[in-house]
Design a protein around this motif. Structure first.
Motif, PDB file in Angstrom:
ATOM      1  N   THR A 151      -4.410  -4.946  -7.473  1.00 43.45           N
ATOM      2  CA  THR A 151      -3.788  -3.522  -7.365  1.00 43.45           C
ATOM      3  C   THR A 151      -4.944  -2.543  -8.011  1.00 43.45           C
ATOM      4  N   SER A 152      -5.857  -3.163  -8.201  1.00 49.69           N
ATOM      5  CA  SER A 152      -6.984  -2.194  -8.838  1.00 49.69           C
ATOM      6  C   SER A 152      -7.327  -0.934  -8.107  1.00 49.69           C
ATOM      7  N   GLY A 153      -7.075  -0.896  -6.787  1.00 44.54           N
ATOM      8  CA  GLY A 153      -7.466   0.286  -6.219  1.00 44.54           C
ATOM      9  C   GLY A 153      -6.319   1.540  -6.714  1.00 44.54           C
ATOM     10  N   PHE A 154      -5.070   0.940  -7.591  1.00 40.78           N
ATOM     11  CA  PHE A 154      -4.144   2.124  -7.937  1.00 40.78           C
ATOM     12  C   PHE A 154      -4.794   3.075  -8.997  1.00 40.78           C
ATOM     13  N   ILE A 155      -5.781   2.509  -9.549  1.00 47.10           N
ATOM     14  CA  ILE A 155      -6.389   3.415 -10.885  1.00 47.10           C
ATOM     15  C   ILE A 155      -7.445   4.396 -10.180  1.00 47.10           C
ATOM     16  N   ALA A 156      -7.739   4.359  -9.037  1.00 52.22           N
ATOM     17  CA  ALA A 156      -8.578   5.309  -8.410  1.00 52.22           C
ATOM     18  C   ALA A 156      -7.552   6.657  -8.167  1.00 52.22           C
ATOM     19  N   PRO A 157      -8.434   7.563  -8.524  1.00 50.08           N
ATOM     20  CA  PRO A 157      -7.563   9.016  -8.359  1.00 50.08           C
ATOM     21  C   PRO A 157      -7.351   9.177  -6.813  1.00 50.08           C
ATOM     22  N   PRO A 158      -6.270  10.142  -6.740  1.00 50.12           N
ATOM     23  CA  PRO A 158      -5.759  10.501  -5.296  1.00 50.12           C
ATOM     24  C   PRO A 158      -7.110  11.093  -4.855  1.00 50.12           C
ATOM     25  N   ALA A 166      -9.260   3.602  -1.601  1.00 49.87           N
ATOM     26  CA  ALA A 166      -8.909   2.557  -2.577  1.00 49.87           C
ATOM     27  C   ALA A 166      -8.260   1.774  -1.475  1.00 49.87           C
ATOM     28  N   SER A 167      -7.690   0.431  -1.865  1.00 54.27           N
ATOM     29  CA  SER A 167      -7.076  -0.488  -1.091  1.00 54.27           C
ATOM     30  C   SER A 167      -6.458  -1.475  -1.927  1.00 54.27           C
ATOM     31  N   VAL A 168      -5.318  -2.018  -1.333  1.00 51.37           N
ATOM     32  CA  VAL A 168      -4.777  -3.221  -2.179  1.00 51.37           C
ATOM     33  C   VAL A 168      -4.929  -4.231  -1.160  1.00 51.37           C
ATOM     34  N   THR A 169      -5.343  -5.591  -2.006  1.00 53.15           N
ATOM     35  CA  THR A 169      -5.323  -6.787  -1.300  1.00 53.15           C
ATOM     36  C   THR A 169      -4.377  -7.930  -1.830  1.00 53.15           C
ATOM     37  N   SER A 193       0.806  -1.366  -0.142  1.00 53.48           N
ATOM     38  CA  SER A 193       0.046  -0.050   0.023  1.00 53.48           C
ATOM     39  C   SER A 193       0.771   1.144  -0.015  1.00 53.48           C
ATOM     40  N   LEU A 194       2.012   1.188   0.242  1.00 51.67           N
ATOM     41  CA  LEU A 194       3.153   2.370   0.485  1.00 51.67           C
ATOM     42  C   LEU A 194       3.830   2.403  -0.957  1.00 51.67           C
ATOM     43  N   ALA A 195       3.353   1.580  -2.032  1.00 54.21           N
ATOM     44  CA  ALA A 195       4.079   1.509  -3.179  1.00 54.21           C
ATOM     45  C   ALA A 195       3.310   2.858  -4.199  1.00 54.21           C
ATOM     46  N   ARG A 196       4.194   3.247  -5.158  1.00 53.45           N
ATOM     47  CA  ARG A 196       3.612   4.307  -6.014  1.00 53.45           C
ATOM     48  C   ARG A 196       2.984   3.910  -7.394  1.00 53.45           C
ATOM     49  N   SER A 197       3.025   2.685  -7.724  1.00 55.20           N
ATOM     50  CA  SER A 197       2.445   2.190  -8.853  1.00 55.20           C
ATOM     51  C   SER A 197       2.140   0.623  -8.619  1.00 55.20           C
ATOM     52  N   ALA A 198       1.120   0.142  -9.474  1.00 54.39           N
ATOM     53  CA  ALA A 198       0.682  -1.169  -9.439  1.00 54.39           C
ATOM     54  C   ALA A 198       1.774  -2.147  -9.690  1.00 54.39           C
ATOM     55  N   ALA A 199       2.597  -1.898 -10.311  1.00 49.73           N
ATOM     56  CA  ALA A 199       3.836  -2.676 -10.553  1.00 49.73           C
ATOM     57  C   ALA A 199       4.722  -3.071  -9.571  1.00 49.73           C
ATOM     58  N   ALA A 200       4.978  -1.791  -8.851  1.00 55.42           N
ATOM     59  CA  ALA A 200       5.832  -1.791  -7.509  1.00 55.42           C
ATOM     60  C   ALA A 200       5.168  -2.404  -6.591  1.00 55.42           C
ATOM     61  N   ALA A 201       3.803  -2.253  -6.287  1.00 57.19           N
ATOM     62  CA  ALA A 201       3.074  -2.960  -5.256  1.00 57.19           C
ATOM     63  C   ALA A 201       3.082  -4.655  -5.552  1.00 57.19           C
TER      64      ALA A 201
END
Length: 155
Positions: A102-109, A113-116, A66-74
């Protein structure tokens, strides 16, 4: 009141048989049953211990992802964290699977959103039985969800 009691005879032709050797037969019958019970106890304890050790691994991986900046990094961070956590717990897995949503990463700031993260670990049971070994393995699962920072900056 008197009873007529006949003494036990010791000859083979007598009415009562000799009990010599019956303990050996009982031991020969009960020893495999006892060993099977001990083996089942060891297998059950091993599975319970492994289940206890895997709990929380997905939570650690989800928190780090959840601290990552992108879905790939997550995805990469969650996989590395889960593998490291399993190793540090002393859990020897023959197969580790880490699935990251990582679908939560497409949500705007600003949007919630969350990561599972779902972690599965297959524990081999063949090393318990010594030389003969017990066949089989057990797959353990753990999953966790961690919220993404709504004030995250994607730049």
């Amino acid at each position: 009141m008197s009873r007529d009691v006949q003494p036990a005879t010791t000859s083979r032709q007598g009415r009562w048989r000799d009990d010599r050797g019956s303990e050996s037969v009982e031991l020969a019958i009960l020893l495999p049953v006892g060993l099977l019970l001990v083996a089942m106890l060891v297998v059950g304890a091993r599975i319970a211990l492994a289940g206890d050790r895997i709990s929380g691994v997905a939570g650690i991986a989800a928190r780090d992802a959840s601290l990552a900046r992108s879905a790939a990094a997550a995805q990469q961070i969650a996989t590395e964290t889960a593998t490291t956590a399993l190793t540090s717990q002393g859990l020897l897995c023959i197969d580790v699977q880490v699935s990251v949503d990582t679908s939560g990463f497409i949500a705007p700031p600003g949007a919630s959103a969350s990561v599972t993260v779902a972690v599965s670990c297959t524990v081999d049971l063949s090393d318990i039985g010594g030389v003969a070994g017990l066949p089989g393995s057990r797959t353990l699962h753990d999953s966790a969800t961690s919220p993404l920072d709504p004030a995250r900056d994607l730049s």
